[in-house]
Design an enzyme around this catalytic site. Structure first.
Site, mmCIF file in Angstrom:
data_model
loop_
_atom_site.group_PDB
_atom_site.id
_atom_site.type_symbol
_atom_site.label_atom_id
_atom_site.label_comp_id
_atom_site.label_asym_id
_atom_site.label_seq_id
_atom_site.Cartn_x
_atom_site.Cartn_y
_atom_site.Cartn_z
ATOM 1 N N HIS A 35 0.862 -1.183 0.000
ATOM 2 C CA HIS A 35 0.000 0.000 0.000
ATOM 3 C C HIS A 35 0.895 1.229 0.000
ATOM 4 O O HIS A 35 1.285 1.739 1.043
ATOM 5 C CB HIS A 35 -0.927 -0.038 1.231
ATOM 6 C CG HIS A 35 -1.939 1.059 1.254
ATOM 7 N ND1 HIS A 35 -3.127 0.965 1.947
ATOM 8 C CD2 HIS A 35 -1.961 2.277 0.666
ATOM 9 C CE1 HIS A 35 -3.829 2.072 1.799
ATOM 10 N NE2 HIS A 35 -3.130 2.892 1.031
ATOM 11 N N HIS A 45 1.433 4.768 -2.457
ATOM 12 C CA HIS A 45 1.106 5.630 -3.600
ATOM 13 C C HIS A 45 2.408 6.282 -4.049
ATOM 14 O O HIS A 45 3.011 7.031 -3.275
ATOM 15 C CB HIS A 45 0.102 6.701 -3.191
ATOM 16 C CG HIS A 45 -1.166 6.136 -2.621
ATOM 17 N ND1 HIS A 45 -2.299 5.923 -3.386
ATOM 18 C CD2 HIS A 45 -1.481 5.710 -1.367
ATOM 19 C CE1 HIS A 45 -3.257 5.409 -2.623
ATOM 20 N NE2 HIS A 45 -2.787 5.266 -1.390
ATOM 21 N N HIS A 88 -9.247 0.788 -1.724
ATOM 22 C CA HIS A 88 -9.304 1.430 -0.414
ATOM 23 C C HIS A 88 -10.752 1.314 0.064
ATOM 24 O O HIS A 88 -11.686 1.638 -0.690
ATOM 25 C CB HIS A 88 -8.969 2.911 -0.509
ATOM 26 C CG HIS A 88 -7.512 3.227 -0.682
ATOM 27 N ND1 HIS A 88 -6.740 2.665 -1.641
ATOM 28 C CD2 HIS A 88 -6.699 4.056 0.027
ATOM 29 C CE1 HIS A 88 -5.495 3.154 -1.534
ATOM 30 N NE2 HIS A 88 -5.450 3.996 -0.525
ATOM 31 N N GLU A 101 -11.505 3.266 5.367
ATOM 32 C CA GLU A 101 -10.499 4.182 5.922
ATOM 33 C C GLU A 101 -11.284 5.261 6.676
ATOM 34 O O GLU A 101 -11.260 5.301 7.893
ATOM 35 C CB GLU A 101 -9.641 4.789 4.808
ATOM 36 C CG GLU A 101 -8.588 5.768 5.309
ATOM 37 C CD GLU A 101 -7.802 6.455 4.168
ATOM 38 O OE1 GLU A 101 -8.273 6.451 3.018
ATOM 39 O OE2 GLU A 101 -6.720 7.016 4.469
ATOM 40 N N ASP A 103 1.780 3.959 2.827
ATOM 41 C CA ASP A 103 0.755 4.795 2.188
ATOM 42 C C ASP A 103 1.374 5.961 1.410
ATOM 43 O O ASP A 103 1.602 5.820 0.210
ATOM 44 C CB ASP A 103 -0.258 5.297 3.235
ATOM 45 C CG ASP A 103 -1.627 5.576 2.650
ATOM 46 O OD1 ASP A 103 -1.819 5.339 1.448
ATOM 47 O OD2 ASP A 103 -2.526 6.018 3.399
ATOM 48 N N ASP A 104 1.621 7.072 2.098
ATOM 49 C CA ASP A 104 2.214 8.262 1.474
ATOM 50 C C ASP A 104 3.360 8.740 2.366
ATOM 51 O O ASP A 104 3.241 9.745 3.077
ATOM 52 C CB ASP A 104 1.157 9.362 1.340
ATOM 53 C CG ASP A 104 -0.020 8.914 0.501
ATOM 54 O OD1 ASP A 104 0.100 8.880 -0.733
ATOM 55 O OD2 ASP A 104 -1.064 8.567 1.092
HETATM 56 N N1 HPA Z 1 -6.475 7.365 0.948
HETATM 57 C C1 HPA Z 1 -7.158 7.626 -0.155
HETATM 58 N N2 HPA Z 1 -6.605 8.111 -1.250
HETATM 59 C C2 HPA Z 1 -5.299 8.325 -1.257
HETATM 60 C C3 HPA Z 1 -4.529 8.070 -0.139
HETATM 61 C C4 HPA Z 1 -5.154 7.547 1.022
HETATM 62 O O1 HPA Z 1 -4.542 7.279 2.071
HETATM 63 N N3 HPA Z 1 -3.251 8.401 -0.476
HETATM 64 C C5 HPA Z 1 -3.267 8.817 -1.744
HETATM 65 N N4 HPA Z 1 -4.500 8.777 -2.231
HETATM 66 ZN ZN ZN Z 2 -3.671 4.754 0.364
#
Ligand code: HPA
Ligand code: ZN
Length: 342
Positions: free
Chosen positions: A9, A11, A189, A192, A270-271
């Site tokens: 996971h 991006h 996703h 969340e 994630d990011d």
């Molecule tokens: N959630 C949803 N969209 C996203 C995320 C995330 O954590 N990171 C980049 N796009």
């Molecule tokens: Zn994500």
């Protein structure tokens, strides 16, 4: 020896570190709304998913040329190697680029240029998962997927990301049906910020093999039963959850509860450029917070391997390396610990 990790996971656009962002802005003569690195970093104080996404989409405007996407991807792979990552299934958001005039082929070719060097240069195998922005029309996603399929652009799977609430998975059934018909792997996703019902929809309407985040599944016992029974992986991102205020602090993170419930959870970043660290930083912080110890760290690594789209042979080889790592950890801890934990 480092614990061998799989990252599922991630991006690629979320690995854009401020230094590279400023370098690309200068290279491409893009005027930034932030005067300095410090001013940019001061924006990394998010109140929710949307407040993060606003900055994330704005920042990636510096990515213009094919080589920019290569530089971005190489920087991630180099950092991932130091984290012990051996296999990464990387998310890429086509609409975040096509919507501002960067051709799909340019962006994807740039990412691919880096991925093709990945095994040789960093010892990391990779797959590419194209993620569609759920807060844009499903027809747009369908069109892009058709373009990818018609152009025989090599991708491994599709996913769904961006603003979740009010954009339920059911809107994207046709997109996922088309991807499945072409043998692509399916993730999304869900859960969340959105309710457990979105996780049900991702499973039953989209047929996803893996759920990204899925943390709100904890609110629904029947859903937990289903996830455990079918060994549906959840790609959990602790730093992301804290920074996007899905949970208050890392101490409140339900990762131990999720492990104890028998969920197939793995840890991901994630990011990482925006949320305070990479996959190794996430694991180290969880270990420090909850005293996970080598056994549960190895379990999380094994879960990642099982949850991946690697071949059974590649999974077995990596899993063996996890056992070797665990044995060295036990040895280093001394005979008393080895007996107690066996
Ligand atoms: N959630 C949803 N969209 C996203 C995320 C995330 O954590 N990171 C980049 N796009
Ligand atoms: Zn994500």
């Amino acid at each position: 020896m480092k614990l061998p990790l799989v990252e599922l996971h991630l991006h690629i656009e979320g690995t854009l570190e401020p230094e590279l962002l400023f370098e690309l802005a200068e290279r491409n003569a893009v005027t930034l709304p932030w005067a300095s690195l410090a001013e940019l970093r001061a924006q990394y104080d998010f109140t929710d998913l949307q407040s993060f996404l606003d900055l994330y989409y704005r920042a990636l405007d510096v990515l213009r040329e094919r080589v920019d996407f290569t530089d971005l991807t190489c920087a991630y792979l180099a950092r991932a190697r130091t984290a012990g990552v051996r296999h990464a299934e990387i998310f890429f958001d086509p609409q975040a680029h096509t919507s501002r005039g960067v051709p799909l082929r340019t962006a994807l070719a740039g990412v691919r240029d880096a991925l093709e060097r990945s095994v040789d240069e960093w010892g990391i195998s990779t797959q590419l998962i194209v993620t569609f922005l759920r807060d844009r029309p499903a027809d747009e996603a369908l069109q892009i997927l058709r373009e990818i399929l018609a152009g025989e652009i090599p991708i491994d799977g599709i996913g769904l990301d961006s603003a979740e609430v009010d954009y339920p998975p059911e809107l994207f059934t046709e997109v996922f049906d088309l991807a499945r018909a072409h043998g692509l792997r399916l993730v999304a996703h869900a859960g969340e910020e959105g309710p457990p019902d979105y996780v049900w929809q991702a499973l039953d309407l989209l047929g996803v093999e893996r759920v990204d985040h899925g943390i709100r599944s904890l609110e629904d016992e029947a859903l937990l039963d289903r996830l455990v029974r079918d060994r549906i992986p959840l790609t959990v991102c602790p730093f992301s959850n804290v920074r996007l205020r899905v949970i208050d602090t890392l101490a409140d993170h339900p990762i131990v509860r999720m492990i104890d419930r028998g969920l197939l959870v793995c840890i991901n970043s994630d990011d990482p450029a925006y949320f305070g660290g990479y996959i190794d930083d996430n694991l180290a912080a969880l270990d420090a917070e909850f005293g996970l110890g080598p056994d549960r760290l190895a379990l999380l690594a094994r879960n990642g391997i099982e949850a991946s789209f690697l071949t059974p042979a590649a999974k077995a080889a990596l899993a063996d390396e996890v056992e070797t790592w665990l044995a060295t950890q036990r040895e280093a801890a001394g005979p008393a610990t080895a007996i107690r934990s066996s």
